[in-house]
Design a protein around this motif. Structure first.
Motif, PDB file in Angstrom:
ATOM      1  N   UNK A 170       0.812  -1.210   0.000  1.00 61.72           N
ATOM      2  CA  UNK A 170       0.000   0.000   0.000  1.00 61.72           C
ATOM      3  C   UNK A 170       0.848   1.264   0.000  1.00 61.72           C
ATOM      4  N   UNK A 171       2.098   1.187   0.463  1.00 57.23           N
ATOM      5  CA  UNK A 171       2.973   2.353   0.463  1.00 57.23           C
ATOM      6  C   UNK A 171       3.554   2.650  -0.920  1.00 57.23           C
ATOM      7  N   UNK A 172       3.572   1.667  -1.810  1.00 55.49           N
ATOM      8  CA  UNK A 172       4.139   1.871  -3.130  1.00 55.49           C
ATOM      9  C   UNK A 172       3.216   2.724  -3.995  1.00 55.49           C
ATOM     10  N   UNK A 173       3.826   3.336  -5.017  1.00 56.00           N
ATOM     11  CA  UNK A 173       3.032   4.062  -5.994  1.00 56.00           C
ATOM     12  C   UNK A 173       2.198   3.071  -6.803  1.00 56.00           C
ATOM     13  N   UNK A 174       1.130   3.551  -7.419  1.00 52.51           N
ATOM     14  CA  UNK A 174       0.201   2.664  -8.099  1.00 52.51           C
ATOM     15  C   UNK A 174       0.863   1.810  -9.184  1.00 52.51           C
ATOM     16  N   UNK A 175       1.775   2.350 -10.013  1.00 50.29           N
ATOM     17  CA  UNK A 175       2.367   1.475 -11.046  1.00 50.29           C
ATOM     18  C   UNK A 175       3.246   0.352 -10.482  1.00 50.29           C
ATOM     19  N   UNK A 176       3.744   0.512  -9.252  1.00 43.60           N
ATOM     20  CA  UNK A 176       4.674  -0.468  -8.687  1.00 43.60           C
ATOM     21  C   UNK A 176       4.010  -1.454  -7.738  1.00 43.60           C
ATOM     22  N   UNK A 177       2.727  -1.307  -7.511  1.00 44.08           N
ATOM     23  CA  UNK A 177       2.074  -2.170  -6.527  1.00 44.08           C
ATOM     24  C   UNK A 177       1.972  -3.621  -7.004  1.00 44.08           C
ATOM     25  N   UNK A 178       1.780  -3.811  -8.293  1.00 44.88           N
ATOM     26  CA  UNK A 178       1.644  -5.171  -8.796  1.00 44.88           C
ATOM     27  C   UNK A 178       2.943  -5.959  -8.609  1.00 44.88           C
ATOM     28  N   UNK A 179       4.076  -5.336  -8.921  1.00 36.92           N
ATOM     29  CA  UNK A 179       5.357  -6.022  -8.737  1.00 36.92           C
ATOM     30  C   UNK A 179       5.619  -6.304  -7.262  1.00 36.92           C
ATOM     31  N   UNK A 180       5.248  -5.334  -6.406  1.00 35.52           N
ATOM     32  CA  UNK A 180       5.436  -5.529  -4.969  1.00 35.52           C
ATOM     33  C   UNK A 180       4.563  -6.669  -4.450  1.00 35.52           C
ATOM     34  N   UNK A 181       3.346  -6.764  -4.970  1.00 37.90           N
ATOM     35  CA  UNK A 181       2.454  -7.845  -4.525  1.00 37.90           C
ATOM     36  C   UNK A 181       2.974  -9.205  -4.983  1.00 37.90           C
ATOM     37  N   UNK A 182       3.614  -9.253  -6.152  1.00 36.22           N
ATOM     38  CA  UNK A 182       4.210 -10.522  -6.599  1.00 36.22           C
ATOM     39  C   UNK A 182       5.328 -10.963  -5.652  1.00 36.22           C
ATOM     40  N   UNK A 183       6.140 -10.009  -5.218  1.00 37.37           N
ATOM     41  CA  UNK A 183       7.198 -10.345  -4.252  1.00 37.37           C
ATOM     42  C   UNK A 183       6.601 -10.819  -2.929  1.00 37.37           C
ATOM     43  N   UNK A 184       5.519 -10.162  -2.516  1.00 34.80           N
ATOM     44  CA  UNK A 184       4.890 -10.544  -1.248  1.00 34.80           C
ATOM     45  C   UNK A 184       4.329 -11.954  -1.302  1.00 34.80           C
ATOM     46  N   UNK A 185       3.716 -12.316  -2.418  1.00 36.65           N
ATOM     47  CA  UNK A 185       3.160 -13.669  -2.539  1.00 36.65           C
ATOM     48  C   UNK A 185       4.256 -14.726  -2.546  1.00 36.65           C
ATOM     49  N   UNK A 186       5.419 -14.386  -3.092  1.00 33.56           N
ATOM     50  CA  UNK A 186       6.528 -15.341  -3.073  1.00 33.56           C
ATOM     51  C   UNK A 186       7.067 -15.526  -1.654  1.00 33.56           C
ATOM     52  N   UNK A 187       7.138 -14.441  -0.903  1.00 34.19           N
ATOM     53  CA  UNK A 187       7.715 -14.512   0.438  1.00 34.19           C
ATOM     54  C   UNK A 187       6.761 -15.151   1.444  1.00 34.19           C
ATOM     55  N   UNK A 188       5.509 -14.807   1.369  1.00 36.81           N
ATOM     56  CA  UNK A 188       4.537 -15.325   2.354  1.00 36.81           C
ATOM     57  C   UNK A 188       3.258 -15.715   1.619  1.00 36.81           C
TER      58      UNK A 188
END
Length: 922
Positions: A800-818
């Motif tokens: 949620x802290x990321x800018x809108x264009x970068x949220x999808x990539x951040x969510x992919x990293x989150x799903x890999x980690x947890x």
């Protein structure tokens, strides 16, 4: 006087000659050795070697010219020169092998650098000299916008090679006009009043017809020319062998439409396979699979006629093979197939497959019946034919007659006996079942069918007797049916609706082959397996038998009660709970479940009566005291609740009783009484953090005494330094008082005392975000991800802290980690929701709820989503499932549940309230 110098003899003359030394080799001498010296004679160098050695000695060879490519770098396997005739021994082979291994090892070490260098050189080369395909790539992409009209208007490109020369030559070339053309032009306007010789020979029937321009057309010549051209074409494509053509002139034109173009590889494979199969059927013509394979090969090659001829020969050679006849019927038309199967039946009258195929070819039901009955005359012991014949009968009476004859012909066919019993009346069915038992003494299906028959007619006790007698009889007869198979039969009976038979099977067979000490665990596993298969009645029967054997085991009673709660009725649940508390009066949870069911049913008096009985059996039980107090509070009997709490503090005297007492006073808006109770409770239980938290909240929110609340939290943290909620409350108190620095310091100290705690890191990030210090918040988030790399709370906040264009990539990293963390899944669902991807968002919200049903925030997010994009049915379904799950955790969920303004709100109300407070944007 003459003085003579002493002649100095060279020292090397006295030494032993080096190996393979040949004296005078440069002058053309040739040395040799004999067997008396070193063994077998050795062949000397040839003339070419001698000439090469002489040239090298004179300085004319590679060594004399200082050439680097000398003989030292010769191939050992192809040596030339002096040692070309030397033997290649084992040590030479070993040396070559070692050198090859060294070269391979060195090449492997340098391979990565070499491949990288080659790739770089290739890329550089491609940049300098790009392919024509790459040069025109942009132009090819531009062709996508060309319309069909533009494509059609593009002119055709002709042969422009030597166009000018060709036109020039054509212009210079001329030919004289034939006399026939001149005569024809001259005779166009003339009238003919007589027939020519050809027309007279034909009798006047081949009169030329005039065309539009006045010329006469001779149709006979046209026909002759067409036949001649067709004959020439046939001769050109014919494959003549010994003067005989393999082309069918009559079917040539029609066969062109059925030609299947095959590749060269397929044609070659077909030819090879045809040759092999021809060899098979020639050497062993009685081998049926060979004929079938040959016919199928011709079918694949597109030669249906050849395939039929091949399989016809196979039928002649193998008349007793049913597979050959069936293959022949398949390759032919329906009418021909009937004839073929008729012939097959003459040769193989006992083949069930041929009769079945013949029945399938019939389209009329009467024809099918006629074929089946004729088949039964030849094969009266075929169960498949009898079943097919019975299934064709529409009248139950005719089917019964057929089955009566079938069981006479095949007395061991249990399924035919059972089918006959189903068509008979109850009395006659009993007779049929008894006959089936006599004919099949080791078949359990007959005994189970008898029990089902009695159950269907209301004789439950008789069904139980039949199963008991059947199991004993089968064991005496040596039946191999084990306990697991009996349980499967019970589940099958339950799915068919015969619950009494199912329970009878379980009662008789559940203890079969189980050790004495393993009975409880084995039966619990069986019950859980049945529940997983959806067989609740079977599991209920297992629990009933286990409770009969172990009536004092409260764990079995609890499992049985949960089964009734999930798959039974309210009456059945109350009945089993009443039995449970009689056998296990010390089981608090059973009393509480009974009281709760009465309370949910609206019978408050009965619930209180159950709790009073529970008090009598468990006078000092904290859970029963708290349940009684909660019941009084929910019914707004506050004075009775206070009396019960006072008694509980004296008799039970637990920390939770004191906490509930203070909570009741705070709920009744008596903060002073609540503080007095909390001070007394803290003296008794100083390590119970909830007492300190309640005191601090009362001082801060009710009394508005910030200093007292700060002092309370400070004292509490000394006693409970590992309690994360205490640190959070202390930090929020400082933040609310405007002391941002103290709030940060408190959280930093908390992180030192409690490392790797996601809640503390998330609160620190939120503090900076609320104060507008975004760079510091991002720095803290980076550290938090390092400290807690698998925390869903941290990752959801990071997304949620990321800018809108970068949220999808951040969510992919989150799903890999947890992966499968409900907080991350909810955040991803919110991203899809924001992008208006409704179907994906709905599936991700459902996934979050399924992952952790105890998280109330997941239910609230799903409800809010369906309220905006779903319908009323979906909303009601979510609310019902949330009530069944009874969630108790969640940041927003607990905030509403513990708010004094919403005391007494049920799960439905809390869910809708939390959903209304959720934001609509992300």
């Amino acid at each position: 006087m003459y003085q003579f110098k002493q002649l100095v003899v060279p020292d090397f003359l006295n030494k032993k000659a080096p190996p393979n030394y040949i004296a005078g080799l440069g002058r053309g001498a040739s040395g040799f050795t004999t067997r008396s010296d070193i063994g077998p004679a050795r062949e000397g160098p040839d003339n070419a070697a001698l000439e090469k050695a002489k040239a090298a000695a004179e300085g004319k060879g590679p060594r004399g010219d200082n050439d680097d490519d000398d003989e030292r770098f010769q191939d050992p396997d192809n040596e030339t020169g002096l040692f070309n005739a030397a033997p290649y021994e084992a040590d030479d082979e070993e040396a070559d092998r070692i050198y090859e291994e060294v070269d391979a090892k060195m090449d492997e070490r340098r391979r990565a650098r070499r491949e990288a260098r080659e790739k770089e050189e290739l890329e550089k080369y491609r940049k300098e000299r790009p392919k024509i395909q790459q040069q025109f790539a942009d132009l090819k992409r531009g062709l996508a916008i060309v319309s069909e009209d533009e494509w059609a208007s593009i002119p055709e490109v002709g042969d422009l090679v030597r166009k000018g020369k060709r036109q020039k030559k054509l212009a210079d070339r001329y030919s004289a006009v034939p006399d026939s053309v001149l005569l024809g032009a001259a005779s166009q306007l003339q009238l003919t009043n007589s027939l020519d010789e050809k027309q007279q020979a034909l009798g006047g029937f081949a009169t030329p017809a005039p065309t539009a321009d006045g010329t006469m057309t001779d149709f006979v010549q046209f026909g002759q020319a067409r036949d001649k051209v067709l004959g020439l074409k046939l001769d050109q494509i014919s494959d003549s062998v010994a003067g005989q053509s393999t082309v069918d002139p009559k079917g040539y034109l029609t066969d062109l439409n059925s030609i299947v173009v095959k590749s060269d590889a397929e044609i070659s494979d077909i030819k090879k396979a045809r040759t092999l199969l021809k060899s098979v059927i020639t050497t062993n013509p009685k081998h049926a699979p060979g004929w079938i394979a040959a016919a199928r090969l011709e079918e694949v090659a597109g030669k249906q006629g050849a395939a039929r001829e091949t399989i016809a020969k196979g039928c002649e050679e193998c008349p007793t093979s049913e597979d050959v006849w069936l293959e022949s019927a398949r390759l032919n038309t329906v009418e021909n197939a009937k004839v073929i199967l008729t012939q097959a039946i003459r040769h193989v009258p006992q083949s069930v497959k041929i009769w079945t195929k013949a029945c399938d070819l019939e389209t009329d039901p009467k024809g099918k019946k006629r074929v089946l009955r004729r088949a039964l005359e030849f094969i009266p012991n075929s169960v498949k034919l009898w079943k097919s014949a019975v299934s064709m009968e529409e009248d139950p009476e005719d089917a019964r007659i057929l089955l009566s004859r079938a069981v006479e012909c095949i007395p061991l066919a249990v399924e035919l006996w059972l089918a006959l019993a189903r068509l008979e009346t109850h009395a006659n069915a009993r007779v049929v079942i008894n006959k089936a038992k006599a004919q099949n003494p080791t078949s359990h299906d007959v005994w189970i069918a008898g029990a089902k028959l009695e159950e269907a007619n209301g004789n439950d006790s008789m069904a139980d007797t039949i199963i008991a007698r059947g199991v004993d009889t089968l064991q005496k007869k040596g039946s191999t049916l084990n306990r697991d198979q009996w349980i499967l039969e019970a589940e099958k009976a339950e799915k068919e609706g015969y619950v009494v038979t199912c329970q009878a099977i379980i009662r008789k067979t559940i203890a079969m082959g189980v050790e004495e000490e393993d009975r409880k665990s084995t039966w619990m596993e069986d019950a859980e397996s049945c529940i997983a298969h959806g067989s609740a009645a079977t599991a209920r029967a297992i629990y009933a038998y286990a409770l009969k054997e172990f009536p004092q085991k409260k764990s079995i009673w609890r499992r049985a009660a949960f089964l009734e709660k999930s798959h039974g009725t309210r009456a059945s649940l109350e009945e089993i709970l009443q039995r449970a508390v009689r056998y296990c009066p010390q089981a608090e949870i059973l009393w509480l479940m009974g009281a709760k069911e009465k309370w949910l049913a609206g019978d408050i008096a009965a619930a209180k009566g159950i709790l009073e009985a529970a008090f009598a059996a468990n006078s000092n039980s904290e859970q029963i005291w708290l349940a009684a107090i909660k019941l009084e509070v929910e019914t707004q009997e506050y004075e009775r609740a206070r009396i019960l709490l006072a008694s509980a503090r004296e008799k039970a005297n637990t920390q939770r009783v004191w906490m509930k007492s203070a909570q009741l006073e705070r709920q009744l808006n008596e903060p002073d009484a609540a503080l007095a109770l909390l001070n007394d409770a803290i003296k008794r239980f100083p390590e119970f953090a909830k007492l300190w938290m309640m005191k601090g909240q009362i001082e801060c929110n009710d009394k508005h005494d910030i200093a007292a609340a700060r002092d309370t939290y400070a004292r509490a943290l000394k006693q409970n330094s590992k309690c994360t909620p205490l640190w959070l409350l202390a930090s929020r108190l400082e933040e609310a008082a405007g002391a941002q620095i103290k709030a940060r310091a408190t959280l930093e100290k908390a992180r030192i005392m409690n490392p790797k705690t996601p809640e503390l890191w998330c609160e620190a990030v939120r503090v900076e975000t609320r104060s507008g210090n975004t760079p510091m918040a991002k720095a803290l988030m980076a550290k938090a991800l390092q400290e807690c790399p698998s925390s869903g709370l941290i990752w959801s906040e990071a997304i949620l802290m990321e800018a809108r264009p970068h949220r999808k990539a951040r969510s992919a990293d989150a799903l890999k980690k947890c992966d499968n963390d409900p907080l991350v899944v909810i955040t991803v669902a919110r991203l899809f929701w924001a992008e208006r991807k409704i179907d994906k968002a709905r599936s991700w919200f459902a996934r979050a709820v399924k992952t952790n049903p105890d998280l109330g925030d997941s239910w609230a997010w799903q409800l809010k989503f369906e309220m905006m994009h779903g319908n009323g049915t979906e909303v009601d379904e979510i609310v019902a499932r949330c009530k069944a799950a009874e969630p108790a955790h969640g940041e927003r969920w607990q905030a509403v549940r513990k708010d004094l303004k919403y005391v007494g709100l049920d799960i439905d109300g809390v869910l809708r309230l939390v959903a209304s407070q959720l934001p609509t944007t992300i």
